[in-house]
Design a protein around this motif. Structure first.
Motif, PDB file in Angstrom:
ATOM      1  N   TRP A  29       0.862  -1.159  -0.069  1.00 48.91           N
ATOM      2  CA  TRP A  29       0.122  -0.174   0.184  1.00 48.91           C
ATOM      3  C   TRP A  29       0.977   1.293  -0.093  1.00 48.91           C
ATOM      4  O   TRP A  29       2.120   1.245  -0.373  1.00 48.91           O
ATOM      5  CB  TRP A  29      -0.744  -0.007   1.159  1.00 48.91           C
ATOM      6  CG  TRP A  29      -1.805  -1.076   0.887  1.00 48.91           C
ATOM      7  CD1 TRP A  29      -2.326  -2.203   1.671  1.00 48.91           C
ATOM      8  CD2 TRP A  29      -3.077  -1.062  -0.214  1.00 48.91           C
ATOM      9  NE1 TRP A  29      -3.337  -2.941   0.951  1.00 48.91           N
ATOM     10  CE2 TRP A  29      -3.950  -2.153  -0.054  1.00 48.91           C
ATOM     11  CE3 TRP A  29      -3.309  -0.013  -1.063  1.00 48.91           C
ATOM     12  CZ2 TRP A  29      -4.923  -2.466  -0.925  1.00 48.91           C
ATOM     13  CZ3 TRP A  29      -4.473  -0.444  -1.973  1.00 48.91           C
ATOM     14  CH2 TRP A  29      -5.164  -1.298  -2.044  1.00 48.91           C
ATOM     15  N   GLU A  30       0.124   2.316   0.213  1.00 50.84           N
ATOM     16  CA  GLU A  30       0.741   3.650  -0.151  1.00 50.84           C
ATOM     17  C   GLU A  30       2.101   3.767   0.395  1.00 50.84           C
ATOM     18  O   GLU A  30       2.977   4.190  -0.056  1.00 50.84           O
ATOM     19  CB  GLU A  30      -0.182   4.862   0.458  1.00 50.84           C
ATOM     20  CG  GLU A  30      -1.691   4.791  -0.242  1.00 50.84           C
ATOM     21  CD  GLU A  30      -2.786   3.958   0.423  1.00 50.84           C
ATOM     22  OE1 GLU A  30      -3.835   4.380   0.199  1.00 50.84           O
ATOM     23  OE2 GLU A  30      -2.377   3.125   1.262  1.00 50.84           O
ATOM     24  N   ASP A  63      -0.641   5.676  -7.267  1.00 53.79           N
ATOM     25  CA  ASP A  63      -1.449   6.716  -7.372  1.00 53.79           C
ATOM     26  C   ASP A  63      -1.044   7.877  -6.262  1.00 53.79           C
ATOM     27  O   ASP A  63       0.055   7.747  -5.639  1.00 53.79           O
ATOM     28  CB  ASP A  63      -2.855   6.304  -7.169  1.00 53.79           C
ATOM     29  CG  ASP A  63      -3.766   7.480  -7.660  1.00 53.79           C
ATOM     30  OD1 ASP A  63      -3.423   8.475  -8.094  1.00 53.79           O
ATOM     31  OD2 ASP A  63      -5.044   7.091  -7.522  1.00 53.79           O
ATOM     32  N   ALA A  64      -1.803   8.632  -5.992  1.00 56.91           N
ATOM     33  CA  ALA A  64      -1.307   9.827  -5.077  1.00 56.91           C
ATOM     34  C   ALA A  64      -1.375   9.499  -3.423  1.00 56.91           C
ATOM     35  O   ALA A  64      -2.014   8.695  -3.308  1.00 56.91           O
ATOM     36  CB  ALA A  64      -2.209  10.948  -5.052  1.00 56.91           C
ATOM     37  N   TYR A  65      -0.665  10.111  -2.992  1.00 54.19           N
ATOM     38  CA  TYR A  65      -0.260   9.878  -1.604  1.00 54.19           C
ATOM     39  C   TYR A  65       0.620  11.013  -0.700  1.00 54.19           C
ATOM     40  O   TYR A  65       1.404  11.556  -1.194  1.00 54.19           O
ATOM     41  CB  TYR A  65       0.756   8.618  -1.208  1.00 54.19           C
ATOM     42  CG  TYR A  65       0.806   8.187   0.155  1.00 54.19           C
ATOM     43  CD1 TYR A  65      -0.097   7.917   0.982  1.00 54.19           C
ATOM     44  CD2 TYR A  65       2.134   7.996   0.867  1.00 54.19           C
ATOM     45  CE1 TYR A  65      -0.277   7.774   2.313  1.00 54.19           C
ATOM     46  CE2 TYR A  65       2.031   7.791   2.059  1.00 54.19           C
ATOM     47  CZ  TYR A  65       1.067   7.479   2.821  1.00 54.19           C
ATOM     48  OH  TYR A  65       1.304   7.142   4.190  1.00 54.19           O
ATOM     49  N   ARG A  66      -0.265  11.588   0.299  1.00 50.72           N
ATOM     50  CA  ARG A  66       0.347  12.875   0.965  1.00 50.72           C
ATOM     51  C   ARG A  66       0.928  13.861   0.117  1.00 50.72           C
ATOM     52  O   ARG A  66       1.715  14.462   0.418  1.00 50.72           O
ATOM     53  CB  ARG A  66       1.176  12.148   1.915  1.00 50.72           C
ATOM     54  CG  ARG A  66       0.605  11.326   3.181  1.00 50.72           C
ATOM     55  CD  ARG A  66       1.779  10.949   3.894  1.00 50.72           C
ATOM     56  NE  ARG A  66       1.243  10.252   5.301  1.00 50.72           N
ATOM     57  CZ  ARG A  66       1.839   9.654   6.276  1.00 50.72           C
ATOM     58  NH1 ARG A  66       3.177   9.725   6.259  1.00 50.72           N
ATOM     59  NH2 ARG A  66       1.458   8.948   7.331  1.00 50.72           N
ATOM     60  N   GLY A  67      -0.126  14.432  -0.716  1.00 55.70           N
ATOM     61  CA  GLY A  67       0.017  15.515  -1.567  1.00 55.70           C
ATOM     62  C   GLY A  67       1.150  15.304  -2.799  1.00 55.70           C
ATOM     63  O   GLY A  67       1.300  16.126  -3.511  1.00 55.70           O
ATOM     64  N   ARG A  68       1.540  13.998  -2.864  1.00 57.17           N
ATOM     65  CA  ARG A  68       2.519  13.763  -4.159  1.00 57.17           C
ATOM     66  C   ARG A  68       1.579  12.646  -5.047  1.00 57.17           C
ATOM     67  O   ARG A  68       1.051  11.752  -4.396  1.00 57.17           O
ATOM     68  CB  ARG A  68       3.927  13.069  -3.720  1.00 57.17           C
ATOM     69  CG  ARG A  68       4.726  14.225  -3.004  1.00 57.17           C
ATOM     70  CD  ARG A  68       5.910  13.742  -2.690  1.00 57.17           C
ATOM     71  NE  ARG A  68       6.087  12.572  -1.854  1.00 57.17           N
ATOM     72  CZ  ARG A  68       7.142  11.717  -1.755  1.00 57.17           C
ATOM     73  NH1 ARG A  68       8.260  12.016  -2.592  1.00 57.17           N
ATOM     74  NH2 ARG A  68       7.254  10.736  -1.079  1.00 57.17           N
ATOM     75  N   GLU A 113     -14.750  10.201 -13.984  1.00 50.90           N
ATOM     76  CA  GLU A 113     -13.662  10.513 -14.517  1.00 50.90           C
ATOM     77  C   GLU A 113     -12.462  10.652 -13.645  1.00 50.90           C
ATOM     78  O   GLU A 113     -11.276  10.309 -14.428  1.00 50.90           O
ATOM     79  CB  GLU A 113     -13.950  12.158 -14.860  1.00 50.90           C
ATOM     80  CG  GLU A 113     -15.007  12.368 -15.977  1.00 50.90           C
ATOM     81  CD  GLU A 113     -15.193  13.832 -16.364  1.00 50.90           C
ATOM     82  OE1 GLU A 113     -14.352  14.705 -15.593  1.00 50.90           O
ATOM     83  OE2 GLU A 113     -16.131  14.222 -17.148  1.00 50.90           O
ATOM     84  N   GLU A 114     -12.575  10.436 -12.268  1.00 50.06           N
ATOM     85  CA  GLU A 114     -11.396  10.298 -11.546  1.00 50.06           C
ATOM     86  C   GLU A 114     -11.016   8.853 -11.487  1.00 50.06           C
ATOM     87  O   GLU A 114      -9.665   8.658 -11.499  1.00 50.06           O
ATOM     88  CB  GLU A 114     -11.957  10.699  -9.975  1.00 50.06           C
ATOM     89  CG  GLU A 114     -12.371  12.177  -9.745  1.00 50.06           C
ATOM     90  CD  GLU A 114     -13.021  12.351  -8.428  1.00 50.06           C
ATOM     91  OE1 GLU A 114     -12.097  12.074  -7.332  1.00 50.06           O
ATOM     92  OE2 GLU A 114     -14.110  12.431  -8.395  1.00 50.06           O
ATOM     93  N   ALA A 115     -11.835   7.997 -11.757  1.00 50.14           N
ATOM     94  CA  ALA A 115     -11.368   6.662 -11.880  1.00 50.14           C
ATOM     95  C   ALA A 115     -10.751   6.586 -13.405  1.00 50.14           C
ATOM     96  O   ALA A 115      -9.639   5.809 -13.288  1.00 50.14           O
ATOM     97  CB  ALA A 115     -12.483   5.686 -11.791  1.00 50.14           C
ATOM     98  N   VAL A 116     -10.968   7.020 -14.399  1.00 55.66           N
ATOM     99  CA  VAL A 116     -10.540   6.901 -15.666  1.00 55.66           C
ATOM    100  C   VAL A 116      -9.006   7.595 -15.842  1.00 55.66           C
ATOM    101  O   VAL A 116      -8.128   6.989 -16.256  1.00 55.66           O
ATOM    102  CB  VAL A 116     -11.459   7.548 -16.744  1.00 55.66           C
ATOM    103  CG1 VAL A 116     -10.679   7.765 -18.071  1.00 55.66           C
ATOM    104  CG2 VAL A 116     -12.540   6.572 -16.949  1.00 55.66           C
ATOM    105  N   ALA A 117      -9.132   8.903 -14.783  1.00 57.91           N
ATOM    106  CA  ALA A 117      -7.657   9.457 -15.026  1.00 57.91           C
ATOM    107  C   ALA A 117      -6.685   8.655 -14.260  1.00 57.91           C
ATOM    108  O   ALA A 117      -5.580   8.562 -14.459  1.00 57.91           O
ATOM    109  CB  ALA A 117      -8.008  10.765 -14.100  1.00 57.91           C
ATOM    110  N   MET A 118      -7.060   8.134 -13.079  1.00 58.30           N
ATOM    111  CA  MET A 118      -6.333   7.164 -12.268  1.00 58.30           C
ATOM    112  C   MET A 118      -5.591   5.990 -13.014  1.00 58.30           C
ATOM    113  O   MET A 118      -4.409   5.801 -13.203  1.00 58.30           O
ATOM    114  CB  MET A 118      -7.011   6.489 -11.063  1.00 58.30           C
ATOM    115  CG  MET A 118      -6.262   5.420 -10.181  1.00 58.30           C
ATOM    116  SD  MET A 118      -7.386   4.875  -9.059  1.00 58.30           S
ATOM    117  CE  MET A 118      -8.323   3.746 -10.266  1.00 58.30           C
TER     118      MET A 118
END
Length: 306
Positions: A29-30, A63-68, A113-118
């Motif tokens: 995980w992240e 994917d994203a984690y803590r602002g990055r 759209e968020e899922a597609v962008a991911m």
């Protein structure tokens, strides 16, 4: 990790690796994934650990984690780590879905759209990367049953999940990239019937029809019996056999109030015994893809390494 402890781990792991109960993957995980991306030492420790425990595939968070969001902002981190993992003989799948980002919302049409962008971020990364820097596959962990409205809108949310899955697979196919993609799903989806595209069948079968594989969250601490790993996986394995798509059997090592859900209250020898028993029952099925462990940090803690 101290040298003596690592040597002991490698010695124990080599015994397991000689005849593993089946191919193994692990969800990472992240925090642990970003640590490996950021720190040479964490990457080296992770690779050594996976090799010692006969784990051939890592599901690495992407994917994203803590602002990055390193897959987009600093892809060289992924390129470097994937080159290193591939050179060690590991396969690397992009792990998409996050408690940190509350991605269970992605099943809702307003978040599509968020899922597609991911997904597109990973596909774009792979397109630009060299062969030994590319992800070997994608695992999605987007679980509608976590949503607060699950108790009152279960069938609607399951239909949303299937629709989202179909849309994401269309995006993957349109990219021209031939990398396997599949979701983590709970074993009990095979007990819920859903009408979709003119067919009424278990939700699990709709999902298996759509994706290239599934990772079944088959969380039990024993192989046999009506409430065991084998029984809960059999419908998905049988359907996977019929349509020619693999099923990974997920196992849990995190603590759980319901003891039977996890191996946490047992030892490593118990886990290996039950996986061996599971493999004796299903290992010859063409749809049996092996095991996937939940998850990297919890598994290390359970083994007493952290």
């Amino acid at each position: 990790m101290r040298g003596a402890a690592l040597a002991a781990l490698l010695a124990i792991g080599s015994a397991h690796a000689a005849e593993p109960a089946g191919p193994r993957a692990i969800w990472t995980w992240e925090g642990e994934s970003y640590a490996m991306l950021d720190e040479e030492g964490a990457a080296a420790q992770g690779i050594a650990f996976l090799k010692a425990k006969a784990i051939g595939t890592i599901y690495l968070y992407a994917d994203a984690y803590r602002g990055r969001n390193l897959i987009a902002s600093n892809p060289e981190r992924y390129r470097r780590l994937l080159r290193r993992m591939h050179a060690s003989g590991l396969k690397v799948y992009a792990l998409l879905g996050s408690g940190y980002l509350n991605t269970e919302r992605y099943v809702l049409p307003r978040h599509r759209e968020e899922a597609v962008a991911m997904l597109k971020r990973v596909l774009d990364y792979n397109r630009a990367a060299a062969l030994d820097e590319r992800f070997d596959g994608i695992n999605l962990d987007i679980e509608p049953h976590i949503l607060a409205e699950w108790s009152t809108r279960k069938m609607e949310l399951l239909a949303n999940f299937v629709e989202m899955s179909d849309a994401l697979m269309q995006v993957k196919r349109a990219s021209g990239q031939d990398l396997p993609m599949g979701p983590a799903i709970p074993f009990w989806l095979d007990g819920i019937q859903l009408d979709w595209k003119g067919q009424r069948k278990p939700v699990s079968q709709h999902v298996q029809d759509i994706y290239d594989f599934v990772a079944l969250m088959d969380y039990r601490d024993h192989a046999d019996g009506g409430d065991g790993l084998v029984s809960h996986a059999m419908d998905e394995l049988a359907y996977g056999e019929a349509i020619g798509r693999p099923v990974m059997i997920g196992i849990e090592t995190m603590p759980n109030a319901l003891k039977k859900v996890s191996f946490h209250h047992l030892g490593e020898a118990d886990l290996e015994r039950e996986l061996a028993a599971t493999s004796r029952s299903v290992g010859r099925m063409r749809s049996f893809g092996g095991y996937v462990v939940h998850h990297y940090a919890a598994y290390r803690r359970w083994l007493g390494l952290d």
